[in-house]
Design a protein around this motif. Structure first.
Motif, mmCIF file in Angstrom:
data_model
loop_
_atom_site.group_PDB
_atom_site.id
_atom_site.type_symbol
_atom_site.label_atom_id
_atom_site.label_comp_id
_atom_site.label_asym_id
_atom_site.label_seq_id
_atom_site.Cartn_x
_atom_site.Cartn_y
_atom_site.Cartn_z
ATOM 1 N N LYS A 105 10.344 -4.964 -16.810
ATOM 2 C CA LYS A 105 9.861 -3.734 -16.172
ATOM 3 C C LYS A 105 10.718 -2.536 -16.573
ATOM 4 O O LYS A 105 10.199 -1.436 -16.797
ATOM 5 N N ASP A 108 -3.647 0.335 -5.738
ATOM 6 C CA ASP A 108 -3.793 -1.123 -5.685
ATOM 7 C C ASP A 108 -5.032 -1.429 -4.855
ATOM 8 O O ASP A 108 -5.432 -0.642 -4.013
ATOM 9 N N ILE A 109 -5.619 -2.577 -5.101
ATOM 10 C CA ILE A 109 -6.819 -2.957 -4.351
ATOM 11 C C ILE A 109 -6.451 -3.492 -2.968
ATOM 12 O O ILE A 109 -7.289 -3.543 -2.076
ATOM 13 N N TYR A 152 7.393 -13.158 -2.507
ATOM 14 C CA TYR A 152 6.793 -12.883 -3.806
ATOM 15 C C TYR A 152 7.878 -12.431 -4.799
ATOM 16 O O TYR A 152 7.912 -12.867 -5.941
ATOM 17 N N MET A 167 -0.295 -4.568 0.346
ATOM 18 C CA MET A 167 0.747 -4.398 -0.671
ATOM 19 C C MET A 167 1.238 -2.950 -0.657
ATOM 20 O O MET A 167 2.438 -2.683 -0.695
ATOM 21 N N ASP A 207 -9.951 0.058 -6.555
ATOM 22 C CA ASP A 207 -10.182 -1.031 -7.499
ATOM 23 C C ASP A 207 -9.989 -0.515 -8.928
ATOM 24 O O ASP A 207 -10.581 0.501 -9.298
ATOM 25 N N ALA A 208 -9.195 -1.223 -9.711
ATOM 26 C CA ALA A 208 -8.925 -0.812 -11.087
ATOM 27 C C ALA A 208 -10.205 -0.707 -11.915
ATOM 28 O O ALA A 208 -10.263 0.036 -12.894
ATOM 29 N N ALA A 229 -2.748 -1.279 -9.996
ATOM 30 C CA ALA A 229 -2.268 -2.585 -9.526
ATOM 31 C C ALA A 229 -0.770 -2.480 -9.254
ATOM 32 O O ALA A 229 0.003 -3.376 -9.568
ATOM 33 N N ALA A 262 0.943 -3.162 -14.711
ATOM 34 C CA ALA A 262 1.918 -4.215 -14.989
ATOM 35 C C ALA A 262 1.547 -5.472 -14.219
ATOM 36 O O ALA A 262 1.439 -5.436 -12.987
ATOM 37 N N PHE A 263 1.334 -6.534 -14.929
ATOM 38 C CA PHE A 263 0.967 -7.820 -14.333
ATOM 39 C C PHE A 263 -0.207 -7.655 -13.374
ATOM 40 O O PHE A 263 -0.228 -8.244 -12.292
HETATM 41 N N1 SAM Z 1 2.551 -3.956 -10.707
HETATM 42 C C1 SAM Z 1 3.277 -4.657 -9.667
HETATM 43 C C2 SAM Z 1 4.487 -5.336 -10.255
HETATM 44 O O1 SAM Z 1 4.610 -5.347 -11.468
HETATM 45 O O2 SAM Z 1 5.333 -5.816 -9.506
HETATM 46 C C3 SAM Z 1 2.393 -5.675 -8.931
HETATM 47 C C4 SAM Z 1 1.838 -6.798 -9.749
HETATM 48 S S1 SAM Z 1 1.017 -8.027 -8.779
HETATM 49 C C5 SAM Z 1 1.341 -9.476 -9.724
HETATM 50 C C6 SAM Z 1 -0.699 -7.800 -9.068
HETATM 51 C C7 SAM Z 1 -1.334 -6.723 -8.204
HETATM 52 O O3 SAM Z 1 -2.661 -6.491 -8.689
HETATM 53 C C8 SAM Z 1 -1.477 -7.089 -6.748
HETATM 54 O O4 SAM Z 1 -0.825 -6.138 -5.959
HETATM 55 C C9 SAM Z 1 -2.994 -7.068 -6.508
HETATM 56 O O5 SAM Z 1 -3.350 -6.602 -5.233
HETATM 57 C C10 SAM Z 1 -3.461 -6.128 -7.597
HETATM 58 N N2 SAM Z 1 -4.872 -6.241 -7.992
HETATM 59 C C11 SAM Z 1 -5.589 -7.362 -8.223
HETATM 60 N N3 SAM Z 1 -6.848 -7.059 -8.585
HETATM 61 C C12 SAM Z 1 -6.936 -5.702 -8.597
HETATM 62 C C13 SAM Z 1 -7.985 -4.777 -8.898
HETATM 63 N N4 SAM Z 1 -9.203 -5.189 -9.259
HETATM 64 N N5 SAM Z 1 -7.718 -3.464 -8.794
HETATM 65 C C14 SAM Z 1 -6.490 -3.029 -8.439
HETATM 66 N N6 SAM Z 1 -5.462 -3.857 -8.153
HETATM 67 C C15 SAM Z 1 -5.678 -5.175 -8.223
#
Ligand code: SAM
Length: 256
Positions: free
Chosen positions: A44, A95-96, A28, A100, A128-129, A63, A145-146
């Motif tokens: 970042k 994070d959900i 990733y 991770m 969960d966010a 997340a 972030a993302f």
């Molecule tokens: N913030 C980190 C970064 O910038 O490297 C990770 C970004 S990654 C692209 C997206 C993350 O969002 C994943 O780890 C995924 O598990 C998490 N995610 C997706 N849906 C979510 C939700 N509803 N609540 C919390 N986290 C979530």
């Protein structure tokens, strides 16, 4: 704790499973570097510099994945010099996806992002966010972030951000956005739709998730619309800044 009651075999299995997740997480990272030409690291870094935390900041990184934002936050605080005794900083990486977080925890231990070594209190939370298992008014800063792009209900995420922030607290989001210049948007679309799925296939062996990624980026609300959504959740002084011509944007708002 995780290890407390495990037999040797179970521990072996746990290690194997996490090796697999670590491999996925590494892939990733490689994909992120390949797709953004390494620029996601700079985005970042800028994001944390804009947040400009101080000793005593209580950050919730939603997340947070494997800790990219949180580790930069800790580095930033380290560079400020030693913290006064009455100013304990903390970060909750949420994070959900527990896998991770597990990879993040492992990395934190290896790279010294623990309370013992960094002085910053680090917590990991699977949540969960859209429905955070956290009390109201409990953080001074919230980052995502993302991550918000992947959530089903952006409005719920924003409502929750508002709820868990203390008055005066700051919301900050780093997310892919839209290019304001249509010529550049066209070029960027060519790159994203033609190149990214190919990179996904070559590096990660998967086409579909990267096609989905590009589509989800294109569908995400533009800077102004997203700003309005943040305001609708109750935030004040909402601003945004484009990075790399609007490929990504940093949105900021305060709970006043
Ligand atoms: N913030 C980190 C970064 O910038 O490297 C990770 C970004 S990654 C692209 C997206 C993350 O969002 C994943 O780890 C995924 O598990 C998490 N995610 C997706 N849906 C979510 C939700 N509803 N609540 C919390 N986290 C979530």
């Amino acid at each position: 704790t995780h290890f407390g009651f495990k037999t040797v075999n179970e521990e072996e299995k746990w290690k194997k499973v996490h090796e697999v997740f670590e491999t996925v997480a590494e892939k990733y990272d490689v994909m992120n570097d390949a797709m953004s030409l390494g620029i996601h690291r700079i985005w970042k870094d800028i994001f944390i510099h804009r947040l400009a935390p101080t000793h005593g900041t209580k950050l919730l990184d939603v997340a947070g994945g494997t800790g990219d934002i949180s580790f930069r936050y800790i580095d930033y605080l380290k560079n400020l010099g030693p913290a006064p005794e009455n100013k304990q900083s903390s970060v909750t990486v949420s994070d959900i996806n527990q896998a991770m977080l597990d990879v993040g925890k492992l990395r934190a231990q290896r790279q010294g992002y623990t309370k013992e070594l960094s002085g910053v209190d680090v917590q990991w939370l699977c949540s969960d966010a859209e429905k955070l298992s956290l009390p109201d008014d409990s953080f001074t800063a919230y980052t995502i972030a993302f991550g918000i792009r992947n959530c089903t209900h952006i409005d719920k995420v924003l409502e929750e951000a508002y709820r868990v922030l203390a008055p005066g607290g700051r919301f900050m989001c780093l997310e892919f956005s839209q290019l304001p210049n249509s010529g550049m948007q066209w070029l960027y679309d060519q790159y994203s739709f033609q190149v990214i799925p190919v990179l996904g296939q070559l590096i990660a062996g998967q086409w579909k998730p990267y096609q989905y990624l590009v589509e989800s980026i294109r569908q995400f609300p533009d800077q102004e619309k997203f700003k309005g959504m943040i305001e609708d959740a109750g935030f004040r002084q909402v601003t945004y800044e484009n990075l790399t011509f609007g490929v990504v944007a940093i949105h900021s708002g305060f709970k006043i």
